[in-house]
Design a protein around this motif. Sequence first.
Motif, PDB file in Angstrom:
ATOM      1  N   PHE A  96      59.966  12.874  99.811  1.00 27.53           N
ATOM      2  CA  PHE A  96      59.237  11.623  99.660  1.00 27.53           C
ATOM      3  C   PHE A  96      60.209  10.456  99.607  1.00 27.53           C
ATOM      4  CE2 PHE A  96      60.759  12.309  95.453  1.00 27.53           C
ATOM      5  CZ  PHE A  96      60.899  11.043  94.901  1.00 27.53           C
ATOM      6  N   HIS A 101      50.816  16.182  92.189  1.00 25.82           N
ATOM      7  CA  HIS A 101      50.915  15.659  93.555  1.00 25.82           C
ATOM      8  C   HIS A 101      51.962  16.434  94.347  1.00 25.82           C
ATOM      9  CE1 HIS A 101      52.285  12.909  96.757  1.00 25.82           C
ATOM     10  NE2 HIS A 101      51.047  12.451  96.752  1.00 25.82           N
ATOM     11  N   SER A 123      55.426   7.058  99.014  1.00 26.94           N
ATOM     12  CA  SER A 123      54.512   6.779  97.911  1.00 26.94           C
ATOM     13  C   SER A 123      54.155   5.297  97.916  1.00 26.94           C
ATOM     14  CB  SER A 123      55.172   7.149  96.575  1.00 26.94           C
ATOM     15  OG  SER A 123      55.494   8.525  96.557  1.00 26.94           O
ATOM     16  N   PHE A 132      46.649  15.492  99.482  1.00 25.58           N
ATOM     17  CA  PHE A 132      47.509  15.662  98.307  1.00 25.58           C
ATOM     18  C   PHE A 132      47.417  14.486  97.340  1.00 25.58           C
ATOM     19  CE2 PHE A 132      49.981  14.975 102.273  1.00 25.58           C
ATOM     20  CZ  PHE A 132      50.223  13.608 102.149  1.00 25.58           C
ATOM     21  N   ASN A 133      46.653  13.454  97.670  1.00 24.77           N
ATOM     22  CA  ASN A 133      46.541  12.299  96.782  1.00 24.77           C
ATOM     23  C   ASN A 133      45.515  12.534  95.689  1.00 24.77           C
ATOM     24  OD1 ASN A 133      48.521  10.792  98.091  1.00 24.77           O
ATOM     25  ND2 ASN A 133      47.060  10.124  99.651  1.00 24.77           N
ATOM     26  N   GLU A 168      50.852  21.385 101.587  1.00 19.94           N
ATOM     27  CA  GLU A 168      50.498  20.806 102.884  1.00 19.94           C
ATOM     28  C   GLU A 168      51.716  20.684 103.802  1.00 19.94           C
ATOM     29  OE1 GLU A 168      47.475  19.940 104.040  1.00 19.94           O
ATOM     30  OE2 GLU A 168      46.542  20.706 102.195  1.00 19.94           O
ATOM     31  N   SER A 212      50.281   8.709  98.332  1.00 19.78           N
ATOM     32  CA  SER A 212      51.371   8.649  99.303  1.00 19.78           C
ATOM     33  C   SER A 212      50.785   8.941 100.681  1.00 19.78           C
ATOM     34  CB  SER A 212      52.479   9.656  98.954  1.00 19.78           C
ATOM     35  OG  SER A 212      51.983  10.970  99.020  1.00 19.78           O
ATOM     36  N   CYS A 213      51.569   8.698 101.715  1.00 16.34           N
ATOM     37  CA  CYS A 213      51.056   8.893 103.070  1.00 16.34           C
ATOM     38  C   CYS A 213      52.213   9.003 104.053  1.00 16.34           C
ATOM     39  CB  CYS A 213      50.136   7.729 103.470  1.00 16.34           C
ATOM     40  SG  CYS A 213      51.004   6.149 103.637  1.00 16.34           S
ATOM     41  N   VAL A 227      56.787  11.964 102.899  1.00 19.85           N
ATOM     42  CA  VAL A 227      55.727  10.979 102.744  1.00 19.85           C
ATOM     43  C   VAL A 227      56.283   9.800 101.946  1.00 19.85           C
ATOM     44  CG1 VAL A 227      53.794  12.589 102.887  1.00 19.85           C
ATOM     45  CG2 VAL A 227      54.881  12.166 100.667  1.00 19.85           C
ATOM     46  N   VAL A 280      54.713  19.211 103.019  1.00 19.19           N
ATOM     47  CA  VAL A 280      55.581  18.069 102.745  1.00 19.19           C
ATOM     48  C   VAL A 280      56.881  18.571 102.115  1.00 19.19           C
ATOM     49  CG1 VAL A 280      55.830  15.927 101.413  1.00 19.19           C
ATOM     50  CG2 VAL A 280      53.622  16.510 102.454  1.00 19.19           C
ATOM     51  N   ALA A 292      51.225  18.428  97.730  1.00 19.31           N
ATOM     52  CA  ALA A 292      51.929  17.994  98.937  1.00 19.31           C
ATOM     53  C   ALA A 292      52.748  19.136  99.534  1.00 19.31           C
ATOM     54  CB  ALA A 292      52.828  16.803  98.617  1.00 19.31           C
ATOM     55  N   PHE A 351      44.618  11.704 103.011  1.00 20.05           N
ATOM     56  CA  PHE A 351      45.597  12.765 102.819  1.00 20.05           C
ATOM     57  C   PHE A 351      45.209  13.611 101.603  1.00 20.05           C
ATOM     58  CE2 PHE A 351      47.584   9.272 105.031  1.00 20.05           C
ATOM     59  CZ  PHE A 351      48.255   9.907 106.074  1.00 20.05           C
TER      60      PHE A 351
END
Length: 284
Positions: A204, A192, A170, A111-112, A199, A129-130, A168, A201, A196, A109
């Motif tokens: 979380f 982050h 964490s 954004f990590n 992208e 995170s994912c 996502v 997101v 994210a 991913f």
Amino acid sequence: SRSRSRSSSSRSPKRAVNEEGSLLQKTKGGNSKHFEIDNSGVQKVSPRFAKYHQRSGLTIFRLADCNFQDAVRFYIKFQRSNTLFASLDITGYQLQKYAEFIIKVGMMFPFNIAAIDEDSGRIEGIFISCYLSEVDDSELSGGAKAHWRIYIEAERAMQEYVQERKCVSSTIVGTYPKHQARGLFTGLATTHADLAYAEGVKGFTGITSNPIFMQEFQKMVSPRKKLSNALAENLFESHHIITNSEILPKYRKSGIIPSDMEFLSLDISSFLDIATKNIIVIAG
């Protein structure tokens, strides 16, 4: 209105965990660029992300641009004294394999991120995170499988809050203790979040069983209020029903925790074969 997340049927299929997908190459000028291979086999070049964090003296990079083994070593060292890992027997070889799994997932991913001391080359902090639904966890077993289940159950516990959001989960936010007073936690979290958000997101979920983490998190989201050691420890030492019905509402009313985020105490012994252990689930 909140952006509706992709349904489980429309989300990407679960991604097999592997180490393929990105290369770091040096240009003639010595600058690194991130190369991705598309389905046609053509290299698409994008500038390597780097952000200097002045207070810590570290530089934040995308995890996918970092050395895989260095990231694995950081995870092992960071989690070696984790009492929950010990209770689940995630030690030695099991910890090595779980660390490899976590880092491989993290590198999927964009954004990590990781914070690196460019003088020594060592990773000093990491944020991973994912999308849990997109990760194939079939290779996990034993304590590692049990620990991964905590993330799944935590997300399920917050489902009412996150169901209309593209969220996502964490899986690690960690820095070495020497950086706790240097703002690295906040630096990683805000960087982050920016990556994210870019992208798509929208939120979380995260978990912690560590009062120090709660203090660092509270300092970032509610800097005008202080969460003392005693108040932080109270979140984990009280019965989870008391924490949810009395302590968290009290902290919210007094402004210690923000009103626009959700906090929940979860007793993981309700689904794992361990002694009673409370964690705090956070959603925002």
